[in-house]
Design a protein around this motif. Structure first.
Motif, PDB file in Angstrom:
ATOM      1  N   GLN A   1       0.871  -1.265  -0.121  1.00 52.34           N
ATOM      2  CA  GLN A   1      -0.128  -0.048  -0.018  1.00 52.34           C
ATOM      3  C   GLN A   1       0.696   1.188   0.008  1.00 52.34           C
TER       4      GLN A   1
ATOM      5  N   THR B   1       1.895   5.096   0.267  1.00 58.78           N
ATOM      6  CA  THR B   1       1.228   6.241   1.063  1.00 58.78           C
ATOM      7  C   THR B   1       2.190   7.409   0.851  1.00 58.78           C
TER       8      THR B   1
ATOM      9  N   LEU C   1      -0.676   6.608  10.340  1.00 61.89           N
ATOM     10  CA  LEU C   1      -1.554   7.186   9.204  1.00 61.89           C
ATOM     11  C   LEU C   1      -3.168   7.379   9.641  1.00 61.89           C
TER      12      LEU C   1
ATOM     13  N   TYR D   1      -5.903   8.952   7.603  1.00 60.00           N
ATOM     14  CA  TYR D   1      -6.589   8.600   6.288  1.00 60.00           C
ATOM     15  C   TYR D   1      -7.614   8.116   6.610  1.00 60.00           C
TER      16      TYR D   1
ATOM     17  N   PRO E   1      -3.330   2.287   6.960  1.00 59.23           N
ATOM     18  CA  PRO E   1      -2.768   0.805   6.564  1.00 59.23           C
ATOM     19  C   PRO E   1      -3.289  -0.221   7.332  1.00 59.23           C
TER      20      PRO E   1
ATOM     21  N   ASN F   1      -2.795  -2.834   2.649  1.00 58.10           N
ATOM     22  CA  ASN F   1      -4.376  -2.394   2.831  1.00 58.10           C
ATOM     23  C   ASN F   1      -5.107  -3.408   3.647  1.00 58.10           C
TER      24      ASN F   1
END
Ligand SMILES: [Zn+2]
Length: 393
Positions: free
Chosen positions: A166, A168, A198, A201, A205, A363
């Motif tokens: 994933q 970022t 994170l 977001y 993740p 993910n």
């Protein structure tokens, strides 16, 4: 109404609503056989449909509807899988993670998986199943005997886990190494309190992998810290239910506002620290003190919120699930970033010593899918699925 009595259970009849059955018809007019996607335009189904008859044959319930007429079927598996939800929507059939941790299926968190087993033709199947079970149940796993070669962490994700990395705002692979002007506090020698990465977001993740490339003996401190955040949150609910309620209802701000970097970023996201479903089970946790912005809450709520916040923070620091370890070169920790809070103790490089980890992310939904597919393929599908922290109810 269709009523089903399940063999071998003492529970009552499961009742199925006629519209529910019509919406979930699996015949080839309603679902495309290969893709299993619905092709029926459900908006055309009348508000009230009536059942004509139903019969059991070949592990399917064959259903005939009238007004309007339709003949289709629903598999017994699907009816069974949804039985609890349909008849008792307030009861979630899945166990919570702390319950799972205490059950006999728990694999010791001290178990270390040898990298060579994961890439060996004969040992691979058992090793990968063990790894996925550890990640689902314990939330973390340690791999040993990894090559101390830069980039191995990405190759591991793609070839061993068979998943994409994933990407970022920190790229695909990031280096955790002390630098003079860090773009992230992680890239210094300071202490890092337990947190998820994170949190700003929409979908932070899922898995985080940290591969130790170098950790010189002369470096003092720098131990990795891991705390089961779901476990700590359950502890908060037990000792201070009113604080748990506050942290699961008051939205807080997570932010990463940083213009003075190669890729300027301005990210803010507001939500409560703890997400729960209708049955008040924890479905996600958002805890990242380093990335909190200002709290926007009613004035009369603020003092209580901060009390709750500090209580949870202390619970995390003293949680019985807390583990500290020195990640030796060649070792890699993999953990569920949506459940396990990770941190690090401050370190001193002793003048010339170096501590260098390389990391990347996967993910959460892709991890969960791959874990289930892998376990299913090897007939090791878990009887109860834990919440992985992706907010699914
Ligand atoms: Zn149909």
């Amino acid at each position: 109404m269709l009523r089903v009595k399940w063999e071998g259970t003492k529970s009552d009849w499961t009742k199925y609503n006629p519209e529910w059955l019509r919406f979930n018809c699996q015949c080839s007019q309603c679902r495309q056989p290969k893709s299993n996607q619905r092709i029926l335009d459900v908006s055309l189904i009348p508000d009230r449909v009536a059942l004509d008859s139903a019969s059991l044959e070949d592990e399917r319930i064959h259903v005939r509807w009238k007004c309007p007429e339709h003949v289709g079927y629903i598999s017994v598996d699907r009816l069974r899988e949804t039985a609890d939800y349909v008849s008792q929507p307030s009861v979630c059939s899945r166990k919570t993670i702390p319950e799972l941790c205490q059950s006999s299926v728990t694999i010791s968190s001290e178990t270390v998986i040898d990298y060579h087993d994961l890439v060996d033709q004969t040992a691979r199947a058992d090793a990968i199943c063990l790894l996925y079970r550890m990640l689902l149940q314990n939330g973390s796993a340690i791999i040993s005997e990894m090559p101390t070669v830069s980039g191995t962490v990405k190759t591991f994700v793609e070839t061993v886990l068979q998943l994409p990395v994933q990407r970022t705002i920190y790229g695909e692979v990031f280096d955790v190494i002390s630098t003079p002007d860090p773009i992230n506090v992680a890239y210094s020698d300071a202490e890092l309190k337990p947190h998820i990465d994170l949190a700003y977001y929409e979908s932070p993740p899922g898995l985080q992998l940290l591969h130790s490339l170098r950790f010189d003996d002369m470096v003092k401190g720098g131990e990795s810290v891991l705390v089961d955040g779901f476990f700590a949150a359950e502890e908060l609910r037990r000792v201070r239910p009113e604080y748990f309620r506050l942290l699961s209802t008051v939205p807080v701000t997570f932010e990463k506002i940083h213009y003075d970097r190669k890729w300027p970023v301005h990210m803010t996201y507001r939500r409560p620290h703890i997400a729960v479903n209708g049955a008040q089970q924890i479905t996600a946790l958002f805890w990242a003190p380093q990335f909190e912005g200002p709290l926007f809450a009613p004035l009369e709520q603020m003092s209580a919120y901060y009390e709750a916040y500090k209580t949870f923070s202390k619970l995390i620091d003293t949680c019985s699930s807390r583990r500290e370890f020195r990640l030796a070169p060649g070792q890699m920790i993999i953990f569920n970033n949506r459940r396990m809070l990770h941190g690090r103790k401050a370190f001193n490089d002793g003048g010339e010593g170096s501590r260098h980890f390389q990391g990347c992310y996967v993910n959460i939904d892709e991890f969960k899918s791959q874990a289930l597919v892998t376990l299913m393929q090897h007939n090791k599908y878990p009887s109860v699925l834990p919440h992985v922290g992706n907010q699914s109810c």
